[in-house]
Write a protein that holds these residues in place. Sequence first.
Motif, PDB file in Angstrom:
ATOM      1  N   ALA A 172     -84.412 -16.184 -49.317  1.00  0.00           N
ATOM      2  CA  ALA A 172     -83.273 -16.150 -48.638  1.00  0.00           C
ATOM      3  C   ALA A 172     -83.650 -16.158 -47.072  1.00  0.00           C
ATOM      4  N   GLU A 173     -84.832 -15.915 -46.852  1.00  0.00           N
ATOM      5  CA  GLU A 173     -85.413 -16.042 -45.495  1.00  0.00           C
ATOM      6  C   GLU A 173     -85.452 -17.446 -44.958  1.00  0.00           C
ATOM      7  N   LEU A 174     -85.587 -18.382 -45.839  1.00  0.00           N
ATOM      8  CA  LEU A 174     -85.798 -19.778 -45.274  1.00  0.00           C
ATOM      9  C   LEU A 174     -84.723 -20.333 -44.576  1.00  0.00           C
ATOM     10  N   GLY A 175     -84.688 -20.720 -43.307  1.00  0.00           N
ATOM     11  CA  GLY A 175     -83.622 -21.687 -42.508  1.00  0.00           C
ATOM     12  C   GLY A 175     -83.592 -22.971 -42.838  1.00  0.00           C
ATOM     13  N   GLU A 212     -86.226 -25.592 -43.001  1.00  0.00           N
ATOM     14  CA  GLU A 212     -87.647 -24.891 -43.205  1.00  0.00           C
ATOM     15  C   GLU A 212     -88.284 -25.128 -44.445  1.00  0.00           C
ATOM     16  N   VAL A 213     -89.586 -25.164 -44.529  1.00  0.00           N
ATOM     17  CA  VAL A 213     -90.289 -25.089 -46.026  1.00  0.00           C
ATOM     18  C   VAL A 213     -91.476 -24.153 -46.035  1.00  0.00           C
ATOM     19  N   GLY A 214     -91.345 -23.398 -47.076  1.00  0.00           N
ATOM     20  CA  GLY A 214     -92.479 -22.334 -47.178  1.00  0.00           C
ATOM     21  C   GLY A 214     -93.137 -22.357 -48.479  1.00  0.00           C
ATOM     22  N   GLY A 215     -93.937 -21.513 -48.389  1.00  0.00           N
ATOM     23  CA  GLY A 215     -94.943 -21.573 -49.797  1.00  0.00           C
ATOM     24  C   GLY A 215     -94.828 -20.036 -50.213  1.00  0.00           C
ATOM     25  N   ALA A 263     -90.883 -24.381 -51.479  1.00  0.00           N
ATOM     26  CA  ALA A 263     -89.542 -24.098 -51.339  1.00  0.00           C
ATOM     27  C   ALA A 263     -89.085 -24.698 -50.172  1.00  0.00           C
ATOM     28  N   ALA A 264     -87.863 -25.271 -49.997  1.00  0.00           N
ATOM     29  CA  ALA A 264     -87.293 -25.827 -48.909  1.00  0.00           C
ATOM     30  C   ALA A 264     -85.568 -25.761 -48.911  1.00  0.00           C
ATOM     31  N   ARG A 265     -85.118 -25.395 -47.593  1.00  0.00           N
ATOM     32  CA  ARG A 265     -83.915 -25.333 -47.616  1.00  0.00           C
ATOM     33  C   ARG A 265     -83.100 -26.624 -46.693  1.00  0.00           C
ATOM     34  N   VAL A 266     -82.280 -27.302 -47.423  1.00  0.00           N
ATOM     35  CA  VAL A 266     -81.640 -28.318 -46.935  1.00  0.00           C
ATOM     36  C   VAL A 266     -79.914 -27.879 -46.818  1.00  0.00           C
ATOM     37  N   GLY A 267     -79.544 -27.770 -45.565  1.00  0.00           N
ATOM     38  CA  GLY A 267     -78.105 -27.227 -45.612  1.00  0.00           C
ATOM     39  C   GLY A 267     -78.148 -26.001 -46.153  1.00  0.00           C
ATOM     40  N   ASP A 268     -77.300 -25.686 -47.023  1.00  0.00           N
ATOM     41  CA  ASP A 268     -77.082 -24.732 -47.664  1.00  0.00           C
ATOM     42  C   ASP A 268     -78.020 -24.533 -49.049  1.00  0.00           C
ATOM     43  N   ASP A 269     -78.520 -25.339 -49.465  1.00  0.00           N
ATOM     44  CA  ASP A 269     -79.018 -25.627 -50.544  1.00  0.00           C
ATOM     45  C   ASP A 269     -80.499 -25.472 -50.562  1.00  0.00           C
ATOM     46  N   LEU A 270     -80.999 -24.688 -51.685  1.00  0.00           N
ATOM     47  CA  LEU A 270     -82.679 -24.228 -51.703  1.00  0.00           C
ATOM     48  C   LEU A 270     -83.153 -25.329 -52.802  1.00  0.00           C
ATOM     49  N   TYR A 271     -84.387 -25.596 -52.708  1.00  0.00           N
ATOM     50  CA  TYR A 271     -85.198 -26.610 -53.581  1.00  0.00           C
ATOM     51  C   TYR A 271     -86.298 -25.869 -53.623  1.00  0.00           C
ATOM     52  N   ILE A 283     -79.049 -17.817 -58.297  1.00  0.00           N
ATOM     53  CA  ILE A 283     -79.074 -16.400 -58.398  1.00  0.00           C
ATOM     54  C   ILE A 283     -78.900 -15.697 -59.557  1.00  0.00           C
ATOM     55  N   LYS A 284     -79.952 -14.952 -59.759  1.00  0.00           N
ATOM     56  CA  LYS A 284     -79.875 -14.044 -61.037  1.00  0.00           C
ATOM     57  C   LYS A 284     -79.705 -12.718 -60.877  1.00  0.00           C
ATOM     58  N   ASP A 285     -78.870 -11.954 -61.335  1.00  0.00           N
ATOM     59  CA  ASP A 285     -78.495 -10.579 -61.269  1.00  0.00           C
ATOM     60  C   ASP A 285     -78.580 -10.235 -59.434  1.00  0.00           C
ATOM     61  N   GLY A 286     -77.966 -11.082 -58.873  1.00  0.00           N
ATOM     62  CA  GLY A 286     -77.593 -10.965 -57.507  1.00  0.00           C
ATOM     63  C   GLY A 286     -78.953 -11.287 -56.804  1.00  0.00           C
ATOM     64  N   VAL A 287     -79.880 -11.775 -57.271  1.00  0.00           N
ATOM     65  CA  VAL A 287     -81.028 -12.202 -56.519  1.00  0.00           C
ATOM     66  C   VAL A 287     -81.508 -13.381 -56.609  1.00  0.00           C
ATOM     67  N   LEU A 288     -81.982 -14.271 -55.564  1.00  0.00           N
ATOM     68  CA  LEU A 288     -82.442 -15.482 -55.751  1.00  0.00           C
ATOM     69  C   LEU A 288     -83.705 -15.625 -56.688  1.00  0.00           C
ATOM     70  N   SER A 289     -83.724 -16.313 -57.521  1.00  0.00           N
ATOM     71  CA  SER A 289     -84.890 -16.424 -58.652  1.00  0.00           C
ATOM     72  C   SER A 289     -85.224 -17.782 -58.984  1.00  0.00           C
ATOM     73  N   ILE A 290     -86.581 -17.953 -59.287  1.00  0.00           N
ATOM     74  CA  ILE A 290     -87.019 -19.472 -59.626  1.00  0.00           C
ATOM     75  C   ILE A 290     -87.302 -19.195 -61.226  1.00  0.00           C
ATOM     76  N   ALA A 291     -86.953 -20.225 -62.078  1.00  0.00           N
ATOM     77  CA  ALA A 291     -87.420 -20.437 -63.593  1.00  0.00           C
ATOM     78  C   ALA A 291     -88.749 -20.932 -63.395  1.00  0.00           C
TER      79      ALA A 291
END
Length: 307
Positions: A201-204, A207-210, A220-228, A291-299
Amino acid sequence: MEHERDSSSEDSGQWRSAGERIESLLDASSAGGVVARERAEQLVREVVDLYGAGLERVIGVLRATGNHAVLDELATDDLVASLLLVHGLHPHDVETRVRTALDSVRPYLGSHGGDVELIGVADTVVRLRLTGSCKTCPSSSVTLELAVKDAVQAAAPETTDIEVVGEPAAPKGLISAESLMARVHSVSQVSGSWVAVPDLAELGPGEVGGFAVGGLSILAARVGDDLYAYRDRCPACLNSLAGAVLARRAGGVAGDAILRCPICHAHYDIRSAGAGLDDSSEHLDPLPVLIKDGVLSIAVPAAEAAG
């Protein structure tokens, strides 16, 4: 504001683990014998029924006064929605909830060039049709399976199975709907797990982060409102993508989100499942973000994490 967010997160964690705490207390009561255990279970049932009756009256008043907007808002709160489901009071029918769940994973499916269509729900069985194609790594079938199955089960726990309606035979090289969801009928067969990564959630924007997730290095990277999210490895040179940034390709349109490997300078389209722009046979390994159980999660597929 930061304090309020932290407080909300702590409250969320408290109620999400309430079931485990109740079960532990019931187990502890067993030390007093069978009768003590039965009395403890009866006490829990009485309290649950009492709160259920109260919730039923609240929902009844809201319906009688036409406060449908309030009902819809309550249905979007994870805690309230879960309690309403337990007592059979959720304002939305099962088909509506399944459609909403599928909408939540549709952006990820779209990043793979695919989509999902709800055919209907009958006798607790959800019937879906997967459309489009999947042009990513072999592990994508597992992550897609996790995304679709988990979203449906969370929104409609009363459903017992998912049936994928067959599509015409897929062209060679594409993953068919049948193979994509072949293991969706058994939870034990899903080879992977969701890992909470609240720091995403801290990625603006831009921005790209490891991140280290479930023993796997993730980019991970944020493009607009979307996270990848992708496995942190360039398929061209097999090196880490640490230090990579998003940029617009030469002559590209506004909104381009191209990731450039800092080592070999290969280019990948973040929003198109990490498709390689220099070599179409190469692509990043995508992982779903929800968003799993209210928290951003990665499978994270088990095979990937183990590797």
